[in-house]
Design an enzyme around this catalytic site. Sequence first.
Site, PDB file in Angstrom:
ATOM      1  N   CYS A 106       0.802  -1.231   0.000  1.00 44.03           N
ATOM      2  CA  CYS A 106       0.000   0.000   0.000  1.00 44.03           C
ATOM      3  C   CYS A 106       0.832   1.278   0.000  1.00 44.03           C
ATOM      4  O   CYS A 106       0.842   1.998  -0.990  1.00 44.03           O
ATOM      5  CB  CYS A 106      -0.943  -0.003   1.200  1.00 44.03           C
ATOM      6  SG  CYS A 106      -2.191  -1.282   1.060  1.00 44.03           S
TER       7      CYS A 106
HETATM    8  N1  NAD Z   1      -2.584  -6.170   1.570  1.00 47.90           N
HETATM    9  C1  NAD Z   1      -3.061  -5.094   2.159  1.00 47.90           C
HETATM   10  O1  NAD Z   1      -2.728  -4.805   3.300  1.00 47.90           O
HETATM   11  C2  NAD Z   1      -4.052  -4.183   1.453  1.00 47.90           C
HETATM   12  C3  NAD Z   1      -4.742  -3.232   2.216  1.00 47.90           C
HETATM   13  C4  NAD Z   1      -5.662  -2.409   1.603  1.00 47.90           C
HETATM   14  C5  NAD Z   1      -5.850  -2.511   0.223  1.00 47.90           C
HETATM   15  N2  NAD Z   1      -5.155  -3.431  -0.511  1.00 47.90           N
HETATM   16  C6  NAD Z   1      -5.436  -3.494  -1.944  1.00 47.90           C
HETATM   17  O2  NAD Z   1      -6.267  -4.631  -2.189  1.00 47.90           O
HETATM   18  C7  NAD Z   1      -5.959  -5.192  -3.456  1.00 47.90           C
HETATM   19  C8  NAD Z   1      -5.614  -6.654  -3.286  1.00 47.90           C
HETATM   20  O3  NAD Z   1      -4.439  -6.764  -2.525  1.00 47.90           O
HETATM   21  P1  NAD Z   1      -4.016  -8.069  -1.747  1.00 47.90           P
HETATM   22  O4  NAD Z   1      -2.944  -7.661  -0.811  1.00 47.90           O
HETATM   23  O5  NAD Z   1      -5.195  -8.787  -1.202  1.00 47.90           O
HETATM   24  O6  NAD Z   1      -3.393  -8.926  -2.955  1.00 47.90           O
HETATM   25  P2  NAD Z   1      -2.917 -10.445  -2.929  1.00 47.90           P
HETATM   26  O7  NAD Z   1      -1.818 -10.560  -3.906  1.00 47.90           O
HETATM   27  O8  NAD Z   1      -2.717 -10.904  -1.507  1.00 47.90           O
HETATM   28  O9  NAD Z   1      -4.173 -11.262  -3.472  1.00 47.90           O
HETATM   29  C9  NAD Z   1      -4.704 -11.070  -4.734  1.00 47.90           C
HETATM   30  C10 NAD Z   1      -5.289 -12.385  -5.228  1.00 47.90           C
HETATM   31  O10 NAD Z   1      -5.934 -12.100  -6.467  1.00 47.90           O
HETATM   32  C11 NAD Z   1      -5.712 -13.190  -7.337  1.00 47.90           C
HETATM   33  N3  NAD Z   1      -5.954 -12.738  -8.703  1.00 47.90           N
HETATM   34  C12 NAD Z   1      -5.118 -12.059  -9.532  1.00 47.90           C
HETATM   35  N4  NAD Z   1      -5.740 -11.795 -10.698  1.00 47.90           N
HETATM   36  C13 NAD Z   1      -6.976 -12.322 -10.596  1.00 47.90           C
HETATM   37  C14 NAD Z   1      -8.080 -12.348 -11.487  1.00 47.90           C
HETATM   38  N5  NAD Z   1      -8.038 -11.772 -12.682  1.00 47.90           N
HETATM   39  N6  NAD Z   1      -9.192 -13.001 -11.083  1.00 47.90           N
HETATM   40  C15 NAD Z   1      -9.234 -13.597  -9.865  1.00 47.90           C
HETATM   41  N7  NAD Z   1      -8.228 -13.571  -8.987  1.00 47.90           N
HETATM   42  C16 NAD Z   1      -7.110 -12.938  -9.346  1.00 47.90           C
HETATM   43  C17 NAD Z   1      -4.318 -13.634  -7.022  1.00 47.90           C
HETATM   44  O11 NAD Z   1      -4.100 -14.974  -7.443  1.00 47.90           O
HETATM   45  C18 NAD Z   1      -4.263 -13.472  -5.499  1.00 47.90           C
HETATM   46  O12 NAD Z   1      -4.631 -14.646  -4.825  1.00 47.90           O
HETATM   47  C19 NAD Z   1      -4.829  -4.357  -4.024  1.00 47.90           C
HETATM   48  O13 NAD Z   1      -5.374  -3.355  -4.840  1.00 47.90           O
HETATM   49  C20 NAD Z   1      -4.218  -3.715  -2.797  1.00 47.90           C
HETATM   50  O14 NAD Z   1      -3.588  -2.488  -3.110  1.00 47.90           O
HETATM   51  C21 NAD Z   1      -4.266  -4.282   0.081  1.00 47.90           C
END
Ligand code: NAD
Length: 459
Positions: A277
């Site tokens: 983030c």
């Molecule tokens: N990790 C954090 O602390 C956090 C906090 C707030 C916001 N976010 C935001 O949330 C979003 C997700 O982040 P995250 O940390 O959960 O990511 P992550 O990498 O942990 O998980 C994402 C998942 O999405 C899957 N994926 C990718 N492309 C896909 C598709 N086309 N269809 C279905 N699944 C798909 C991946 O295989 C993975 O399992 C990002 O935009 C991030 O910036 C993350």
Amino acid sequence: MTRESSRSALLGKINDRSATIGVVGLGYVGLPLAMEFAKAGFNVIGYDVSERVVDLLMRGESHIQDVPSSELSETVRAGTFVATTMETRLSECDAISIAVPTPLSKTRDPDMSYVLSAADAIARQAHPGMCVVLESTTYPGTTRELLQPRLEAQGLVVGSDIFVAFSPERVDPGNPVYHTKNTPKVVGGITPACVEVASALYASCIDTVVPVSSPEAAELVKLLENTFRAVNIGLVNEIAIMCDKLGVDAWEVIDAAATKPFGFMKFTPGPGIGGHCIPLDPHYLAWKMRTLNYKTRFIDLASEINSHMPEWVVQKVASALNDARKPLRGSRVLVLGVAYKRDIDDVRESPALDVIRLLEDRGAHVEFHDPFVAEFKEDGQTRKGVELSEQMLSWADVVVIVTDHKNVDYQRVVDHAILVVDTRNVTAKLTQSKARVLGLAATPRGRSERRVTPAVGTH
Ligand SMILES: NC(=O)c1ccc[n+]([C@@H]2O[C@H](COP(=O)([O-])OP(=O)(O)OC[C@H]3O[C@@H](n4cnc5c(N)ncnc54)[C@H](O)[C@@H]3O)[C@@H](O)[C@H]2O)c1
């Protein structure tokens, strides 16, 4: 079904929990959210493109620290949560939240490929009476410009057939107090009906929902929050650098300033910023503003200072070794903590990886220990951690504390190490020990013998 009845039928299904909820992307954000929906009484379909993730989850094994495997396996056994790689199962969903990655490209531009492919998959399975909410952090305009047209191309009218919104995820992995359920959720819909439906959806499982007037406002809320953090961390990192040059203890200054009961918020300096983030999100805003010919000066400056911090740490290490008549080249360095922050196992964008790379570039022999990270992969290579034994502590010419995990015995570290560079001030309250301990910025403890007070009036 009439258009008005799409809305009321969906609200009814949310209300009586007969709606099927889809979560697209089952990572740090998607899996905890899926669990909240399941706990609220819905049947949840989790769709992910990764076979590995889906297989793991269907065996009841959680890959996300904040979701215990026991909780996950209970939902799998009860059939209230199913993980799948089959896109067609999205057609069974009444509401879908998208939580796929939004990384930056090598040139620090938004990489929207995951959002686009998720939006295309949902559009292929979309039907009237569905609500689609984007949760991935992104630039203002994404929901309206990328998601809405794909759904409309299926002949669906947004606001009456289908309800489209943006709701930023605010999950703070490892936070023992705030998690998905008790962190207020901001929701901005394309139309008033969209915000009404999406708010009802989240109100079913999240304590507080905060509606805003548009998806752009909701998109910007997340970017403001994380830009605020990046800028304030940048400020306090620069304060630490200034304190070092002034020979003043940065932490003493910050702690004393934090006694002001109003108008000050405490941020602490460190080896740099990490995670998915803070280092990335402000660049989404910077990129968008560049398209409008506006330069985001605060973002650019904070990014410059924060990304310089690993280099600053390495300079501290080199100078500490120099004081002990040792060159960095050939020195043995034990990096303590590689996760990007305390008490989590996530190494994405971790400044520790930069610190290790910079140390090795300069010829140091680096090992690492992290109680949460046994190994990590970088550039296709797996690096394995070492045990934090007394032998390992005395093996190292210098121990560099990069992440301040709570379950490390720091007294033992300073008792057995020779030299410690503590970038988190975690050793501040320890009793005196064998090791020479230096802070990230000058501290009475940390000021090296070489240091002199600023040369005022000598030139
Ligand atoms: N990790 C954090 O602390 C956090 C906090 C707030 C916001 N976010 C935001 O949330 C979003 C997700 O982040 P995250 O940390 O959960 O990511 P992550 O990498 O942990 O998980 C994402 C998942 O999405 C899957 N994926 C990718 N492309 C896909 C598709 N086309 N269809 C279905 N699944 C798909 C991946 O295989 C993975 O399992 C990002 O935009 C991030 O910036 C993350």
